[in-house]
Design a protein around this motif. Sequence first.
Motif, short mmCIF file in Angstrom:
data_model
loop_
_atom_site.label_atom_id
_atom_site.label_comp_id
_atom_site.label_asym_id
_atom_site.label_seq_id
_atom_site.Cartn_x
_atom_site.Cartn_y
_atom_site.Cartn_z
N TRP A 8 -9.36 13.67 0.62
CA TRP A 8 -10.11 12.41 0.48
C TRP A 8 -10.00 11.84 -0.92
N ASN A 9 -10.06 12.67 -1.91
CA ASN A 9 -9.98 12.20 -3.30
C ASN A 9 -8.56 11.83 -3.71
N LYS A 10 -7.60 12.16 -2.85
CA LYS A 10 -6.21 11.87 -3.15
C LYS A 10 -5.75 10.54 -2.55
N VAL A 11 -6.48 10.00 -1.55
CA VAL A 11 -5.99 8.83 -0.82
C VAL A 11 -6.79 7.56 -1.16
N ALA A 12 -6.12 6.44 -0.96
CA ALA A 12 -6.75 5.12 -0.96
C ALA A 12 -6.25 4.40 0.28
N MET A 13 -7.14 3.71 0.98
CA MET A 13 -6.80 3.04 2.23
C MET A 13 -6.89 1.54 2.07
N VAL A 14 -5.79 0.84 2.36
CA VAL A 14 -5.73 -0.61 2.24
C VAL A 14 -5.57 -1.22 3.62
N PHE A 15 -6.45 -2.16 3.97
CA PHE A 15 -6.37 -2.89 5.23
C PHE A 15 -6.02 -4.34 4.96
N CYS A 16 -5.00 -4.84 5.64
CA CYS A 16 -4.64 -6.27 5.59
C CYS A 16 -4.76 -6.85 6.99
N GLY A 17 -5.35 -8.03 7.11
CA GLY A 17 -5.44 -8.68 8.41
C GLY A 17 -6.75 -9.43 8.55
N ARG A 18 -6.69 -10.52 9.27
CA ARG A 18 -7.87 -11.38 9.44
C ARG A 18 -8.91 -10.70 10.32
N ARG A 19 -10.14 -11.19 10.22
CA ARG A 19 -11.22 -10.69 11.06
C ARG A 19 -10.99 -11.13 12.51
N GLY A 20 -11.54 -10.34 13.45
CA GLY A 20 -11.34 -10.64 14.86
C GLY A 20 -12.44 -10.04 15.71
N ASN A 21 -12.14 -9.78 16.98
CA ASN A 21 -13.20 -9.35 17.90
C ASN A 21 -13.72 -7.95 17.65
N ALA A 22 -13.04 -7.17 16.81
CA ALA A 22 -13.52 -5.83 16.49
C ALA A 22 -14.24 -5.77 15.15
N SER A 23 -14.36 -6.89 14.47
CA SER A 23 -14.92 -6.88 13.12
C SER A 23 -16.37 -6.41 13.10
N SER A 24 -17.15 -6.82 14.10
CA SER A 24 -18.55 -6.39 14.13
C SER A 24 -18.66 -4.87 14.31
N ASP A 25 -17.77 -4.28 15.10
CA ASP A 25 -17.77 -2.83 15.28
C ASP A 25 -17.39 -2.13 13.97
N ILE A 26 -16.42 -2.69 13.26
CA ILE A 26 -16.00 -2.14 11.97
C ILE A 26 -17.16 -2.20 10.97
N ASP A 27 -17.81 -3.35 10.92
CA ASP A 27 -18.93 -3.52 9.98
C ASP A 27 -20.04 -2.52 10.28
N ALA A 28 -20.34 -2.34 11.57
CA ALA A 28 -21.42 -1.42 11.96
C ALA A 28 -21.07 0.02 11.58
N PHE A 29 -19.81 0.40 11.77
CA PHE A 29 -19.39 1.76 11.43
C PHE A 29 -19.52 2.01 9.93
N LEU A 30 -19.11 1.04 9.14
CA LEU A 30 -19.17 1.20 7.69
C LEU A 30 -20.60 1.19 7.18
N GLU A 31 -21.49 0.52 7.87
CA GLU A 31 -22.91 0.56 7.49
C GLU A 31 -23.47 1.97 7.67
N LYS A 32 -22.98 2.67 8.69
CA LYS A 32 -23.43 4.04 8.94
C LYS A 32 -22.76 5.04 7.98
N HIS A 33 -21.59 4.67 7.48
CA HIS A 33 -20.83 5.59 6.61
C HIS A 33 -20.41 4.85 5.33
N PRO A 34 -21.36 4.46 4.52
CA PRO A 34 -21.05 3.63 3.33
C PRO A 34 -20.17 4.33 2.31
N ALA A 35 -20.15 5.67 2.30
CA ALA A 35 -19.34 6.39 1.33
C ALA A 35 -17.84 6.11 1.50
N LEU A 36 -17.44 5.69 2.70
CA LEU A 36 -16.03 5.40 2.94
C LEU A 36 -15.54 4.23 2.09
#
Length: 389
Positions: free
Chosen positions: A235-263
């Motif tokens: 985990w301390n070795k990686v960085a994750m980059v996402f490219c792409g516009r928001r879409g129909n899964a954005s709300s699910d992504i937002d909700a997941f990150l709210e539960k796991h803010p450390a990500l």
Amino acid sequence: MKILFVQDSLGTGGAERSNANLWYYLRSQGVDLSIVVLEHRKEGIEQEILGEGFPVIFLKKGSFLRNSREIAAIIKAYKPTVVHSTLIRSNLRVRLAKMFASFYHVESLVNCTYDPIRLQDPRVSKAGFYVYKYIDYFSRSRGVDHSIAITREVEKHYQRELGVPRERLSVIYRGRSGNDHLDTSTVSRMKFSAELGIHQDKVWLIHVGRQEFQKGHIYLLKALQQIHAENAAVWNKVAMVFCGRRGNASSDIDAFLEKHPALNQHIHWLGHRHDVPELLAASDVFVFPSLYEGLGGSLIEAQAAALPVVCSDIPVLHEVVNDGENALMFPATDAAALAEQITKVTQEPALRKNMSENSLKNFNKKFRLEKINEETLRFYKKVKTAASG
């Protein structure tokens, strides 16, 4: 030869970019082309295409029938050798236009549209899914003269799901230009390191794709959460980059990150970018957790950037990458298996180097844009003979 292209928009998708690449080539070969688009898009290639002087007609807002009549009127005035439509909304409107004008209609088939996994998307109505399938089936026989599938798997999908005759199908892969940033990737990495705040010595994972159910973002986030919880060294070795516009899964992504803010400490959401090839060249590994695909244009771009690939083990991607050579595959939706493959490629620099070399070889062998464009032009010349007959 005159070709009229009809498509939903000049947006951010792989189909739009592929057609744009083709338009540049056809124009250079003296082909007369014109483009009809259903709607404007703020993000994507619209300004580029208009700026390059391509003739583009935007349909007036209106009903399905009004759109089809307008397309038919354009066809009567332009008198194209062939009308080539891409993406389903445009395909259906052009089919109906055949009631009002006579022309030879070619459709691009760019996805496995009726893959049952789509029904796992809570936003997809099962009834609507099958109604749409029946409309596609019954309107195809009279509305489409020939179809171009972008992979063998897509070809088989439409033969199996809609009974499209083999003689009315061709397969032409998509292509991409080579990556112009490979020789200066170190400079690019320094630039993005400063912009994004990512240490250069980390392993940069990158994903390119709009935030839609199809692209499987949630399973990648679950895999990252597992790594975060179970393997601090990786985990301390990686960085994750996402490219792409928001879409129909954005709300699910937002909700997941709210539960796991450390990500969020190691994740960078960049939205739609115009410098994706340079970002790819600066990165270390391309991650592609799609649930279904027609081909996966960004996967071709990743190989052009000489990136090792971690991707879903779905049939169509076996046409795009070589499992065990330039790609590590995992069962689609299996976040634990995805976490294992990310861990493996992160911990083994020699493996990444070997996979990187194999990715570039595979791109040069199968997906160079020049080869694909030449094949497509040969197809149009063949169609010209059929249309005139």
